[in-house]
Write a protein that holds these residues in place. Structure first.
Motif, PDB file in Angstrom:
ATOM      1  N   GLY A 169       0.653  -1.249  -0.054  1.00  0.00           N
ATOM      2  CA  GLY A 169       0.121  -0.046   0.021  1.00  0.00           C
ATOM      3  C   GLY A 169       0.884   1.275   0.097  1.00  0.00           C
ATOM      4  O   GLY A 169       0.246   2.293   0.229  1.00  0.00           O
TER       5      GLY A 169
ATOM      6  N   ARG B 291      -5.574   0.572  -9.364  1.00  0.00           N
ATOM      7  CA  ARG B 291      -6.188  -0.413  -8.567  1.00  0.00           C
ATOM      8  C   ARG B 291      -7.553   0.754  -7.576  1.00  0.00           C
ATOM      9  O   ARG B 291      -6.869   1.869  -7.068  1.00  0.00           O
ATOM     10  CB  ARG B 291      -5.170  -0.829  -7.309  1.00  0.00           C
ATOM     11  CG  ARG B 291      -5.967  -2.011  -6.248  1.00  0.00           C
ATOM     12  CD  ARG B 291      -5.139  -2.642  -5.758  1.00  0.00           C
ATOM     13  NE  ARG B 291      -4.042  -1.946  -5.135  1.00  0.00           N
ATOM     14  CZ  ARG B 291      -3.682  -2.500  -3.801  1.00  0.00           C
ATOM     15  NH1 ARG B 291      -3.772  -3.713  -3.642  1.00  0.00           N
ATOM     16  NH2 ARG B 291      -2.859  -1.645  -3.165  1.00  0.00           N
ATOM     17  N   ILE B 292      -8.350   0.515  -7.650  1.00  0.00           N
ATOM     18  CA  ILE B 292      -9.378   1.186  -6.792  1.00  0.00           C
ATOM     19  C   ILE B 292      -9.304   1.134  -5.363  1.00  0.00           C
ATOM     20  O   ILE B 292      -9.132  -0.134  -5.017  1.00  0.00           O
ATOM     21  CB  ILE B 292     -10.969   0.795  -7.152  1.00  0.00           C
ATOM     22  CG1 ILE B 292     -11.212   1.097  -8.696  1.00  0.00           C
ATOM     23  CG2 ILE B 292     -11.840   1.579  -6.271  1.00  0.00           C
ATOM     24  CD1 ILE B 292     -12.519   0.475  -8.985  1.00  0.00           C
ATOM     25  N   GLY B 293      -9.096   2.261  -4.680  1.00  0.00           N
ATOM     26  CA  GLY B 293      -8.956   2.003  -3.339  1.00  0.00           C
ATOM     27  C   GLY B 293      -7.211   1.847  -2.767  1.00  0.00           C
ATOM     28  O   GLY B 293      -7.185   1.662  -1.690  1.00  0.00           O
ATOM     29  N   GLY B 294      -6.467   2.026  -3.961  1.00  0.00           N
ATOM     30  CA  GLY B 294      -5.287   1.644  -3.277  1.00  0.00           C
ATOM     31  C   GLY B 294      -4.250   2.271  -4.290  1.00  0.00           C
ATOM     32  O   GLY B 294      -4.373   2.752  -5.435  1.00  0.00           O
TER      33      GLY B 294
END
Length: 179
Positions: free
Chosen positions: A116, A136-139
Motif C-alpha cells: 500500500g 487499483r481502486i482504493g489503493g
C-alpha cells in the motif's frame, strides 16, 4: 544457456564439503553470453578481463575466481564489452536476435506497492518498459511485469528499495497467474 542457471536452486559447495561444511550454495549468475556452465568453467581462465571491461562494473569475481553478475551494483546494458574481450571464448555471442541469457525479473511480496505504499522506482528504472503499474481502486497502483519484454538486465533489482525483485532463470520465474 549457461547463465540461465536457477538462482534459487542450490548445490553443495565442493570447497565447503572438503572443509567439512556441507551447505547449499546458489550457483552464480554468469555474464551475458556465457556458455553452458560446464563449458564456461572449462574454458574460462579467470583472467578478469571481462570484469575489467564491464562499464557498469556489475561483473565481480565469484566463488572459484570465476566472473559472475552482481545486480546490486547496477544493471547490464548488454554493451558486449565482456564477450568482445573474452579471449578463451567462455562468453560467445548468440545468433542475431537471440537473448544474451535466459534471465528474467520477478516481483515478490516485499514490494512496497503490495503493502500500500506508493513506489514506482522499478518501473522508472526499467529501460525496456517491462514493468508497468496497474491502477487499483482504493489503493496504490501495482506493478505488472511483462516477461516477454523483460531482458533480465537487473535495472529494477538495483533500484528496488526493499529487494522485492529477483532476477533468475526464466524457467524459475512464476507466470503472471502464479504471481
Amino acid at each position: 544457456m549457461g547463465s540461465g542457471a536457477p538462482v534459487e536452486s542450490a548445490s553443495p559447495s565442493r570447497r565447503g564439503f572438503l572443509r567439512g561444511r556441507v551447505r547449499a550454495v546458489a550457483p552464480a549468475m554468469r555474464p551475458p553470453w556465457a556458455r553452458e556452465e560446464h563449458d564456461f568453467i572449462s574454458s574460462c581462465t579467470r583472467c578478469d578481463i571481462c570484469i575489467d571491461a564491464c562499464p557498469t562494473a556489475i561483473l565481480v569475481r565469484a566463488d572459484g575466481g570465476f566472473p559472475a553478475v552482481d545486480f546490486s551494483l547496477g544493471e547490464c546494458t548488454f554493451c558486449g564489452e565482456c564477450v568482445t574481450r573474452c579471449a578463451p571464448r567462455a562468453l560467445l555471442r548468440r545468433a542475431e536476435g537471440e537473448a544474451p541469457w535466459a534471465l528474467k525479473a520477478s516481483i515478490g511480496q516485499a514490494c512496497l506497492a503490495e503493502a500500500g505504499v506508493e513506489c514506482r522506482v522499478c518501473g522508472e528504472s526499467c529501460p525496456t518498459g517491462a514493468i508497468r503499474f496497474r491502477p487499483r481502486i482504493g489503493g496504490v497502483a501495482l506493478p505488472q511485469l511483462d516477461a516477454d519484454t523483460c531482458t533480465g538486465c537487473g535495472a529494477c533489482f538495483a533500484s528496488c528499495p526493499t529487494r522485492a525483485i529477483v532476477v533468475r532463470a526464466e524457467s524459475e520465474v512464476p507466470t503472471e497467474s502464479e504471481q
